[in-house]
Scaffold this active site. Structure first.
Site, PDB file in Angstrom:
ATOM      1  N   LYS A  36       0.849  -1.207   0.000  1.00  0.00           N
ATOM      2  CA  LYS A  36       0.000   0.000   0.000  1.00  0.00           C
ATOM      3  C   LYS A  36       0.877   1.247   0.000  1.00  0.00           C
ATOM      4  O   LYS A  36       0.653   2.177  -0.772  1.00  0.00           O
ATOM      5  CB  LYS A  36      -0.871   0.003   1.245  1.00  0.00           C
ATOM      6  CG  LYS A  36      -1.530   1.349   1.542  1.00  0.00           C
ATOM      7  CD  LYS A  36      -2.425   1.340   2.756  1.00  0.00           C
ATOM      8  CE  LYS A  36      -1.717   1.527   4.048  1.00  0.00           C
ATOM      9  NZ  LYS A  36      -1.327   2.883   4.415  1.00  0.00           N
ATOM     10  N   ASN A  37       1.913   1.243   0.834  1.00  0.00           N
ATOM     11  CA  ASN A  37       2.703   2.469   1.011  1.00  0.00           C
ATOM     12  C   ASN A  37       3.729   2.697  -0.092  1.00  0.00           C
ATOM     13  O   ASN A  37       4.424   3.703  -0.081  1.00  0.00           O
ATOM     14  CB  ASN A  37       3.368   2.476   2.395  1.00  0.00           C
ATOM     15  CG  ASN A  37       2.322   2.653   3.498  1.00  0.00           C
ATOM     16  OD1 ASN A  37       1.161   2.966   3.211  1.00  0.00           O
ATOM     17  ND2 ASN A  37       2.723   2.424   4.733  1.00  0.00           N
ATOM     18  N   CYS A  89      -4.174  12.810  12.684  1.00  0.00           N
ATOM     19  CA  CYS A  89      -4.947  11.565  12.651  1.00  0.00           C
ATOM     20  C   CYS A  89      -4.791  10.933  14.030  1.00  0.00           C
ATOM     21  O   CYS A  89      -4.155  11.490  14.919  1.00  0.00           O
ATOM     22  CB  CYS A  89      -4.434  10.643  11.548  1.00  0.00           C
ATOM     23  SG  CYS A  89      -2.897   9.873  11.950  1.00  0.00           S
ATOM     24  N   ARG A 142       1.028  14.601  12.932  1.00  0.00           N
ATOM     25  CA  ARG A 142       1.423  14.349  11.543  1.00  0.00           C
ATOM     26  C   ARG A 142       1.649  15.649  10.745  1.00  0.00           C
ATOM     27  O   ARG A 142       0.982  15.929   9.757  1.00  0.00           O
ATOM     28  CB  ARG A 142       0.390  13.491  10.823  1.00  0.00           C
ATOM     29  CG  ARG A 142      -0.044  12.229  11.525  1.00  0.00           C
ATOM     30  CD  ARG A 142       0.979  11.130  11.546  1.00  0.00           C
ATOM     31  NE  ARG A 142       1.297  10.565  10.245  1.00  0.00           N
ATOM     32  CZ  ARG A 142       0.599   9.613   9.631  1.00  0.00           C
ATOM     33  NH1 ARG A 142      -0.490   9.152  10.180  1.00  0.00           N
ATOM     34  NH2 ARG A 142       0.990   9.130   8.464  1.00  0.00           N
ATOM     35  N   ASP A 185       5.038   0.591  11.891  1.00  0.00           N
ATOM     36  CA  ASP A 185       3.776  -0.015  11.423  1.00  0.00           C
ATOM     37  C   ASP A 185       3.625  -1.459  11.869  1.00  0.00           C
ATOM     38  O   ASP A 185       2.594  -2.071  11.624  1.00  0.00           O
ATOM     39  CB  ASP A 185       3.693   0.048   9.891  1.00  0.00           C
ATOM     40  CG  ASP A 185       3.545   1.475   9.411  1.00  0.00           C
ATOM     41  OD1 ASP A 185       3.740   1.723   8.214  1.00  0.00           O
ATOM     42  OD2 ASP A 185       3.255   2.356  10.249  1.00  0.00           O
ATOM     43  N   ARG A 193      -8.578  -0.424   4.792  1.00  0.00           N
ATOM     44  CA  ARG A 193      -7.667   0.557   4.195  1.00  0.00           C
ATOM     45  C   ARG A 193      -6.344  -0.096   3.818  1.00  0.00           C
ATOM     46  O   ARG A 193      -5.661   0.356   2.909  1.00  0.00           O
ATOM     47  CB  ARG A 193      -7.394   1.690   5.199  1.00  0.00           C
ATOM     48  CG  ARG A 193      -8.602   2.522   5.542  1.00  0.00           C
ATOM     49  CD  ARG A 193      -8.224   3.731   6.352  1.00  0.00           C
ATOM     50  NE  ARG A 193      -7.159   4.480   5.684  1.00  0.00           N
ATOM     51  CZ  ARG A 193      -6.664   5.623   6.160  1.00  0.00           C
ATOM     52  NH1 ARG A 193      -7.121   6.120   7.301  1.00  0.00           N
ATOM     53  NH2 ARG A 193      -5.716   6.275   5.531  1.00  0.00           N
TER      54      ARG A 193
HETATM   55  C1  EPZ Z   1       4.554   6.908   6.167  1.00  0.00           C
HETATM   56  O1  EPZ Z   1       3.822   7.969   6.747  1.00  0.00           O
HETATM   57  C2  EPZ Z   1       3.600   5.718   6.117  1.00  0.00           C
HETATM   58  N1  EPZ Z   1       2.458   6.043   5.274  1.00  0.00           N
HETATM   59  C3  EPZ Z   1       3.134   5.374   7.533  1.00  0.00           C
HETATM   60  O2  EPZ Z   1       2.314   4.206   7.455  1.00  0.00           O
HETATM   61  C4  EPZ Z   1       4.370   5.037   8.377  1.00  0.00           C
HETATM   62  O3  EPZ Z   1       3.974   4.778   9.697  1.00  0.00           O
HETATM   63  C5  EPZ Z   1       5.345   6.224   8.349  1.00  0.00           C
HETATM   64  O4  EPZ Z   1       5.686   6.560   6.978  1.00  0.00           O
HETATM   65  C6  EPZ Z   1       6.635   5.919   9.089  1.00  0.00           C
HETATM   66  O5  EPZ Z   1       7.263   4.811   8.516  1.00  0.00           O
HETATM   67  C7  EPZ Z   1       2.602   5.988   3.928  1.00  0.00           C
HETATM   68  O6  EPZ Z   1       3.668   5.688   3.411  1.00  0.00           O
HETATM   69  C8  EPZ Z   1       1.395   6.320   3.110  1.00  0.00           C
HETATM   70  P1  EPZ Z   1       6.798  10.197   8.147  1.00  0.00           P
HETATM   71  P2  EPZ Z   1       4.445   9.479   6.731  1.00  0.00           P
HETATM   72  O7  EPZ Z   1       6.736  11.466   7.379  1.00  0.00           O
HETATM   73  O8  EPZ Z   1       5.209   9.683   5.488  1.00  0.00           O
HETATM   74  C9  EPZ Z   1       7.297  13.493  11.496  1.00  0.00           C
HETATM   75  C10 EPZ Z   1       0.382   2.914   7.778  1.00  0.00           C
HETATM   76  O9  EPZ Z   1      -0.096   2.405   8.794  1.00  0.00           O
HETATM   77  N2  EPZ Z   1       7.150  14.469  10.401  1.00  0.00           N
HETATM   78  O10 EPZ Z   1       7.924   9.239   7.871  1.00  0.00           O
HETATM   79  O11 EPZ Z   1       3.348  10.424   7.041  1.00  0.00           O
HETATM   80  C11 EPZ Z   1       6.024  12.716  11.766  1.00  0.00           C
HETATM   81  O12 EPZ Z   1       5.180  13.445  12.633  1.00  0.00           O
HETATM   82  C12 EPZ Z   1       0.931   4.329   7.843  1.00  0.00           C
HETATM   83  O13 EPZ Z   1       0.479   2.350   6.668  1.00  0.00           O
HETATM   84  C13 EPZ Z   1       7.344  15.816  10.684  1.00  0.00           C
HETATM   85  O14 EPZ Z   1       7.624  16.196  11.808  1.00  0.00           O
HETATM   86  O15 EPZ Z   1       5.439   9.399   7.976  1.00  0.00           O
HETATM   87  C14 EPZ Z   1       6.531  11.452  12.390  1.00  0.00           C
HETATM   88  O16 EPZ Z   1       6.788  11.683  13.756  1.00  0.00           O
HETATM   89  C15 EPZ Z   1       0.748   4.944   9.212  1.00  0.00           C
HETATM   90  N3  EPZ Z   1       7.211  16.721   9.675  1.00  0.00           N
HETATM   91  C16 EPZ Z   1       7.871  11.218  11.677  1.00  0.00           C
HETATM   92  O17 EPZ Z   1       8.227  12.477  11.089  1.00  0.00           O
HETATM   93  C17 EPZ Z   1       6.893  16.341   8.390  1.00  0.00           C
HETATM   94  O18 EPZ Z   1       6.804  17.212   7.507  1.00  0.00           O
HETATM   95  C18 EPZ Z   1       7.807  10.183  10.567  1.00  0.00           C
HETATM   96  O19 EPZ Z   1       6.753  10.552   9.712  1.00  0.00           O
HETATM   97  C19 EPZ Z   1       6.697  14.965   8.131  1.00  0.00           C
HETATM   98  C20 EPZ Z   1       6.839  14.043   9.152  1.00  0.00           C
END
Ligand code: EPZ
Length: 428
Positions: free
Chosen positions: A22-23, A124, A129, A314, A406
């Site tokens: 999915k991701n 969320c 996020r 995850d 989802r």
């Molecule tokens: C991706 O989300 C995945 N989703 C998430 O999977 C996964 O948990 C996550 O990466 C971490 O591996 C998809 O790929 C669609 P991040 P993403 O940006 O990209 C902070 C699932 O269950 N951050 O790597 O949104 C954030 O708050 C989902 O399939 C900022 O601070 O995650 C978090 O603490 C859930 N500023 C950390 O970085 C930003 O601009 C990692 O988030 C972006 C992120």
């Protein structure tokens, strides 16, 4: 609202086919915005999140045809996406709020059209996020960013220019958004402290197939030389490592033995090493991964979530479900998201012994779990309740299974085929 009923206590035996990730599929679909030619994606999973993104892309002007299936795959896993022209550069709130990954249209739209108006995705269940890293990166590439009435207004009328972008925090989405934007920027971009998740590498490989000039794929330093335009390509989505890990836990908690066809051992190595420490036998074979509970008892092991190649966030909820029945104790620390323990109270209602202290949860193994009606709150929390229900005595009813839909295709069918007593109770 549909619910899932599980009567636990049956060891899982058999074979499960692992679907496309999915991701990986979500960013790959947004990459279609970068060219007017056709991008064909194969091994695309059929999930609610994919459908949500399809709706968003169609209103941007992407035409989509379900091009059938490939040998051995069910229909609907091959899709042609063609963004001949962009009909709208606005991603509306009512679509973006349904799925945060919609933010991944931002980079491609600014790169292709020079402007975009994308709703802020909002938080969320698992955390606030933020998307600040996405926005700061785009500004480094020369875009101006304004936030107005809940929307991101990005513009780069003269096009984007390459730059060095250093991420203070590893972010999968920000890496993907800026990687896509950089492919059409003028000059060279370097992404430093980039996410190394396999899904990021899969996106980069697809972009290269589309004509992008990218080096350092799979590392934390990615260099992109902008090109004038990208062309169409045909790309197969990598297998879903989180689906794989979830079924590893399901086999382990029920004391079963399952062959996961299509699984890629390399993408779940950190999970496999932790499970082996807990007494689970995991072996790779040509084309998949086999999992068996080695000896009688599971042993508690400590886990800390980290960016790839560490233990994935995850998989944290599913691992916690497994540890509820392990001998001894397991300290589970969540370092990526600030509120990803919502499965804890629900697991405790099934008899688990878990104490949360800030970003760590101490799980003390119990000899049995008791089935109960439980509530899902996010995708991975909901599947951890299914994992627990498979081992619990009696009946577990998981509510709000739209979370499951989802991210898991045919979940109950795949588990039932391995002997689980599981069925979906369709709301009338
Ligand atoms: C991706 O989300 C995945 N989703 C998430 O999977 C996964 O948990 C996550 O990466 C971490 O591996 C998809 O790929 C669609 P991040 P993403 O940006 O990209 C902070 C699932 O269950 N951050 O790597 O949104 C954030 O708050 C989902 O399939 C900022 O601070 O995650 C978090 O603490 C859930 N500023 C950390 O970085 C930003 O601009 C990692 O988030 C972006 C992120």
């Amino acid at each position: 609202m549909d619910r899932i009923r599980i009567r636990g206590g049956r060891p899982l035996e058999g074979t499960i086919a692992i679907g496309g990730a999915k991701n990986a599929a979500l960013p790959l679909m947004t990459a279609s915005l970068l060219t007017e030619e056709t991008l064909t994606l194969t091994n695309l999973p059929r999930l609610a999140d994919i459908t949500t993104l399809q709706h968003l892309l169609v209103q941007h002007g992407v035409s989509m045809t379900i091009a059938g299936s490939e040998a051995g795959e069910e229909r609907g896993h091959v899709v042609d996406l063609t963004a001949r022209r962009i009909a709208s550069t606005t991603a509306p709130y009512d679509l973006v709020r349904k799925m945060r990954a919609s933010i991944l249209v931002l980079g491609p739209l600014v790169a292709r059209c020079g402007h975009a108006r994308v709703s802020l995705p909002g938080g969320c269940a698992i955390g606030t996020r933020p998307v600040d890293l996405h926005l700061k990166g785009l500004e480094k590439l020369g875009a101006t960013i304004e936030l107005k009435t809940g929307y991101i207004e990005a513009s780069a009328p003269k096009g984007l220019r390459g730059a060095e972008i250093v991420f203070p925090v590893v972010s999968v989405g920000a890496t993907e958004n800026l990687l896509m934007a950089a492919t059409l920027a003028e000059g060279e971009t370097t992404l430093v402290n980039a996410a190394r998740e396999p899904e990021v590498a899969d996106l980069a490989n697809c972009l290269v197939a589309m004509g992008a000039d990218i080096e350092g794929i799979g590392t934390d330093r990615i260099r992109v030389r902008g090109v004038k335009r990208l062309h169409g390509a045909r790309h197969r989505v990598i297998p879903d490592r989180i689906e794989t890990g979830t079924y590893l836990m399901a086999a382990a908690i029920t004391g079963g033995s399952i062959r996961l066809e299509g699984a890629d051992y390399g993408s779940i190595e950190a999970v496999a090493k932790v499970l082996e420490g807990a007494g689970v036998e995991i072996t790779a074979f040509e084309g998949g991964v086999h999992v068996r509970r080695a000896n009688g008892q599971l042993t508690g092991v400590d886990v800390m979530t980290e960016p790839f190649p560490g233990f994935p966030t995850d998989m944290q909820a599913q691992m916690m479900a497994l540890m509820t029945m392990a001998e001894g104790a397991a300290m589970i620390t969540e370092t990526i998201f600030e509120n990803r323990f919502m499965h804890v109270p629900e697991l405790c209602r099934m008899g688990a012994n878990i104490n949360v202290h800030g970003s760590s949860a101490m799980v003390r193994g119990v000899s049995r779990l008791a089935g109960a009606p439980v509530m899902a709150t996010d995708l991975r929390a909901s599947v951890s309740l299914v994992v627990a229900g498979l081992a619990a005595e009696g009946e577990t009813i998981v509510n709000r299974v739209y979370h499951l839909d989802r991210g898991y295709e045919h979940l109950e069918e795949k588990l039932a085929a391995c002997g689980a007593d599981i069925e979906r109770l369709v709301a009338d």
